[in-house]
Design an enzyme around this catalytic site. Structure first.
Site, short mmCIF file in Angstrom:
data_model
loop_
_atom_site.label_atom_id
_atom_site.label_comp_id
_atom_site.label_asym_id
_atom_site.label_seq_id
_atom_site.Cartn_x
_atom_site.Cartn_y
_atom_site.Cartn_z
N CYS A 63 44.90 35.99 35.51
CA CYS A 63 46.14 35.73 34.85
C CYS A 63 45.85 35.66 33.37
O CYS A 63 44.83 35.21 32.87
CB CYS A 63 46.23 34.01 35.17
SG CYS A 63 47.61 33.12 34.10
N HIS A 105 52.37 44.06 40.22
CA HIS A 105 53.40 43.74 39.39
C HIS A 105 54.59 44.75 39.69
O HIS A 105 54.20 46.13 39.89
CB HIS A 105 53.43 43.73 38.12
CG HIS A 105 52.51 42.63 37.44
ND1 HIS A 105 53.07 41.45 37.47
CD2 HIS A 105 50.92 42.37 37.40
CE1 HIS A 105 51.79 40.42 36.77
NE2 HIS A 105 50.66 41.13 37.20
N GLU A 111 56.38 34.37 39.67
CA GLU A 111 54.86 34.61 40.00
C GLU A 111 54.54 34.56 41.62
O GLU A 111 55.05 33.50 41.87
CB GLU A 111 54.32 33.81 39.26
CG GLU A 111 54.14 34.27 37.75
CD GLU A 111 52.77 33.63 36.99
OE1 GLU A 111 51.87 33.93 37.69
OE2 GLU A 111 53.00 33.27 35.93
N CYS A 159 53.59 34.85 31.40
CA CYS A 159 52.67 35.45 32.66
C CYS A 159 52.16 36.66 31.72
O CYS A 159 52.62 37.94 31.52
CB CYS A 159 53.56 36.12 33.65
SG CYS A 159 52.11 36.94 34.95
N GLY A 210 51.82 39.89 33.48
CA GLY A 210 53.25 40.62 33.67
C GLY A 210 53.59 41.14 32.38
O GLY A 210 54.20 42.20 32.40
#
Length: 278
Positions: A71, A162, A211, A220, A223
């Protein structure tokens, strides 16, 4: 058990220093502490541990108890925690994650970490490594139909999977409906984080994210990195782009020559706490 709640652009986690605390069942703990009514309230729990490969280990669990590889917002907060709470005096550190070792550089203000730049490493584009089921080696601008609606997705792994879709308007996009359908779509064997992106100009995009294991979050980091890579691959933006999230902005640079992605953004402490409930 002592803990610290931290946030990076509103992407909030409960952090536990496992140099001094012992966690027996992190999956159960993440579910209990993440509950916003009966727990502390967070997008998950991140354990800070020793490492024999790097300066520290980041062990991350989502709000539903599932484990996550990485993350971006979370790792920036790990960096702030270990410096501000005296676990290191270095302003450049390495952190072991399930997505490999990541390298962090700190900007110090008034003796504490203000901003963190993370070397997020190389984006993974091979379909079987993202993973996404496809007959193509890479999934770039590939059509996918979800609930009768056609999208074009670009799939990127930044250590976690992703799928990036470009839309005309993120503000009114029905994320609550589309997000779960993407997350659990059959083409994603490990589920997926879904980003819906509106291009503003060559240097700026807006993004909302669903998420995996958590739902919509305010930001994110991985992301945002995947989004920047997708923007460049599809000719939408230049190599450095400001990604505007609900929780604030991240600056992402895709160094194509060295095939690396760099993320810069803030990390903040919300509060310290102690509980014997969980």
């Amino acid at each position: 058990m002592k803990f610290t709640k931290m946030e990076g652009l509103g992407n909030d986690y409960v952090y536990i220093n496992c140099f001094s605390e012992k966690v027996e069942n992190p999956e159960k703990l993440a579910i209990a502490m993440s509950d916003r009514h009966f727990g502390v309230g967070s997008d998950g729990v991140i354990l800070i541990k020793p490492s024999d490969k790097a300066d520290f280990t980041m062990d991350m669990y989502n709000a539903d108890g599932s484990r996550s590889e990485m993350c971006g917002n979370g790792i920036r907060c790990v960096g702030k925690y270990v410096y501000d709470y005296g676990l290191t005096d270095k302003t450049s550190i390495s952190v072991e994650t399930l997505a490999g070792i990541k390298y962090l550089d700190f900007v110090i203000k008034d003796g504490k970490v203000d901003m963190v730049t993370v070397d997020m490493g190389a984006p993974i584009l091979k379909a079987d490594q993202v993973p996404v089921r496809s007959d193509k080696e890479q999934v770039i601008d590939e059509k996918i139909t979800v609930a009768g609606v056609d999208y074009h997705m670009t799939c990127v792994s930044m250590g976690n999977p992703h799928a990036v879709m470009f839309v005309g308007d993120t503000e009114h996009f029905p994320l609550e409906k589309a997000g779960p359908l993407f997350e659990h779509h059959e083409v994603f064997p490990n589920r997926v984080n879904a980003e819906f992106v509106q291009v503003i100009d060559r240097h700026t995009v807006k993004m909302r994210v669903w998420e995996r294991g958590t739902g919509e979050t305010l930001a994110c980091g991985t992301g945002a990195c995947a989004t920047a890579v997708a923007c460049v691959l599809n000719g939408k933006t230049d190599d450095e782009v400001t990604v505007k999230l609900l929780g604030g902005d991240l600056i992402i640079r895709f160094d194509r020559e060295n095939n690396k992605v760099y993320m810069t953004g803030p990390a903040k402490v919300v509060f310290d706490g102690e509980t014997d409930r969980f």
